[in-house]
Design a protein around this motif. Structure first.
Motif: not given
Length: 219
Positions: A33-43
């Motif tokens: 969850i945290s990894k996908i959230t962080a990566s979605t944030a930079f997109v």
């Protein structure tokens, strides 16, 4: 009051911090969850900066999406998914190189960047070589070539534009890759993720932010 861009940056870095904690604790659902959230944030950050309306921004956005895909694949430790992950990241490095070329890359600066990065890349590959078997030697070798090219283009573009965000973000991204390689091939230790993950997400944020600084000139 914080702007939308500032909120997104904070969300990315906060999710990265949560990811580091989850890695330490071994919480697999929280890690995903945290990894996908962080990566979605930079997109999302690139989209907030109107990436789709600018030539440079569109290529940077494509590179960030490829990084997002790579992050999802690397949630698994299976060899096939890991290979798909590094393939996505290799393509991300190629896309970043293309984006930097849009800024303008003077040949002398590009050659200097290539020479410097080739020495570093060869040193890293020599360090990893004994830890790699047949196919991975080919895959990691190709990956190192892509990183060398990306950093060289970033250095040349920074020299041409005077904006060193490009070189800083690209080199930080490249250094973070060392933590992934060490964790996968040399020693699976939390310390690799402790410094590698924050460096990676800071690099992606920097590269996304470069849109507002250089895209107007090359749109």
């Amino acid at each position: 009051m914080l702007t939308g861009v500032e909120i997104t940056i904070i969300a990315c870095l906060a999710a990265c911090a949560a990811l580091v904690v989850c890695e330490y604790r071994g919480w697999r659902p929280g890690r995903a969850i945290s990894k996908i959230t962080a990566s979605t944030a930079f997109v999302a950050l690139a989209l907030q900066l109107d990436a789709v309306h600018l030539a440079y921004g569109r290529v940077i956005l494509a590179a960030l999406v490829l990084s997002w895909v790579g992050d999802v694949f690397l949630l698994s430790h299976r060899n096939r998914l890991f290979l798909l992950g590094i393939t996505s990241f290799l393509l991300a490095h190629v896309a970043f190189s293309l984006a930097f070329s849009l800024v303008g890359v003077p040949l002398p600066a590009l050659l200097v960047g290539l020479a410097a990065m080739a020495v570093i890349g060869a040193s890293v590959l020599a360090w990893l070589w004994k830890h790699l078997d047949g196919f991975y030697r080919v895959a990691v070798g190709a990956y190192v070539l892509a990183i060398v090219a990306m950093c060289a283009f970033a250095i040349a573009a920074s020299a041409a534009s005077g904006n060193w965000l490009l070189a800083g973000g690209a080199i930080a991204f490249a250094v973070s890759d060392i933590s992934v390689a060490r964790d996968r091939f040399v020693a699976h230790r939390f310390i690799n993720r402790l410094w590698g993950l924050p460096l990676y997400y800071v690099a992606q944020v920097i590269l996304a932010l470069s849109i507002q600084h250089v895209a107007v000139a090359v749109a």
